[in-house]
Every structure is written in structure tokens, then in C-alpha cells.
Design a protein around this motif. Structure first.
Motif, PDB file in Angstrom:
ATOM      1  N   LYS A  45       0.746  -1.078   0.153  1.00 16.53           N
ATOM      2  CA  LYS A  45       0.201  -0.023   0.227  1.00 16.53           C
ATOM      3  C   LYS A  45       0.895   1.161  -0.086  1.00 16.53           C
ATOM      4  N   ALA A  46       0.516   2.110  -1.076  1.00 19.19           N
ATOM      5  CA  ALA A  46       1.539   3.158  -1.210  1.00 19.19           C
ATOM      6  C   ALA A  46       1.311   4.647  -0.392  1.00 19.19           C
ATOM      7  N   PRO A  48      -0.879   7.916   0.102  1.00 18.17           N
ATOM      8  CA  PRO A  48      -1.883   7.915  -0.550  1.00 18.17           C
ATOM      9  C   PRO A  48      -1.328   9.178  -2.208  1.00 18.17           C
ATOM     10  N   LYS A  50       1.032   7.613  -4.578  1.00 22.73           N
ATOM     11  CA  LYS A  50       2.378   7.386  -4.640  1.00 22.73           C
ATOM     12  C   LYS A  50       1.706   5.881  -5.054  1.00 22.73           C
ATOM     13  N   GLY A  51       1.159   5.662  -5.256  1.00 23.75           N
ATOM     14  CA  GLY A  51       1.493   4.313  -6.076  1.00 23.75           C
ATOM     15  C   GLY A  51       1.897   4.029  -7.324  1.00 23.75           C
ATOM     16  N   SER A  81      -5.841   2.519  -6.764  1.00 20.65           N
ATOM     17  CA  SER A  81      -4.376   2.381  -7.496  1.00 20.65           C
ATOM     18  C   SER A  81      -3.437   3.156  -6.448  1.00 20.65           C
ATOM     19  N   ASP A  82      -3.647   2.453  -5.839  1.00 19.47           N
ATOM     20  CA  ASP A  82      -2.528   3.199  -4.545  1.00 19.47           C
ATOM     21  C   ASP A  82      -2.216   1.798  -4.287  1.00 19.47           C
TER      22      ASP A  82
END
Length: 133
Positions: A45-46, A48, A50-51, A81-82
Motif C-alpha cells: 500500500k503506497a 496516498p 504514490k501508487g 490505485s495506491d
């Protein structure tokens, strides 16, 4: 879910360790011990927003080679998407474990660590074969 420093570093290494994956065709299926194949599927999990950046770090690192790595796939979650999903296949668990000490893997972990927000699902598998393997 509470993540300890050891779990965090270990999970980082597990998901980044295929940073030096060999290109396809490096092994013939008849050369492999199919009963010894080792797989991992994990979610990083990146932070927010930063995915995509995290995925790019993993993809950039995957341009190198790593002994025993047969497959390394980086994907972004469709709904989140993160969330970066990494699917890996190794010739053995030992090959996977040995890769954790490679300088390229350590460098990728260091580059990604500041934008990792946590970890989700992590599953060890026994690959049986299929397209791409």
C-alpha cells in the motif's frame, strides 16, 4: 493490522526482491524442479497518490536479473490505485531468500521505503505452471 519493523522490512524485501528478474526463456521447463517452485503474491500500500510512483520503482528495478526468479509481475489495483500488487515465481524458496541479500534488491527497498504506507495481503503459493512460466 499492526506492522512491526521486522514485518515491514521483510514484506518490503519480499515484494521488491524480484527487482532483478531474469528475462523470459532463462529456464527451460524440463530444467526446473516443478515440485520445488515457490511463489508469492503480495500487496504493497503506497502513501496516498504514490501508487504509480511505487509501481515505477518496482518496474525499473525489475530490468535487472536475479538468480532463480522466473516471473515478477507488478500491477495496480483497479479500485485502489495506491495498492501495488506483486506476483512472483521462484525456482525455490532458497532462491527467493538468497535474493534478499543482493545489492540491487536492497537499493530498491531503500528507494521505495519512503512512499510505502503499509502492506495488505501476502500469500505464499506453490506454482504449478501456466502461461508465462
Amino acid at each position: 493490522m499492526i506492522t512491526t519493523r521486522r514485518t515491514f522490512i521483510g514484506a518490503s524485501a519480499l515484494t521488491l526482491l524480484a527487482a532483478c528478474a531474469p528475462k523470459s526463456g532463462a529456464f527451460a521447463m524440463e530444467e526446473l524442479d516443478l515440485d520445488n517452485l515457490y511463489g508469492l503474491i503480495g500487496e504493497i500500500k503506497a502513501a496516498p497518490g504514490k501508487g504509480r510512483e511505487l509501481a515505477e520503482i518496482l518496474l525499473e528495478a525489475s530490468a535487472s536479473r536475479m538468480p532463480g526468479n522466473l516471473a515478477y509481475l507488478v500491477s495496480l489495483g483497479v479500485e485502489e490505485s495506491d495498492s501495488v500488487w506483486v506476483s512472483e515465481v521462484w525456482t525455490s524458496k532458497q532462491a527467493h531468500d538468497d535474493s534478499l541479500r543482493l545489492p540491487a534488491v536492497q537499493a530498491a527497498i531503500g528507494k521505495a521505503r519512503p512512499i510505502i504506507g503499509g502492506f495488505g495481503t501476502r500469500v505464499e503459493t506453490r506454482p504449478l505452471g501456466g502461461a508465462g512460466l
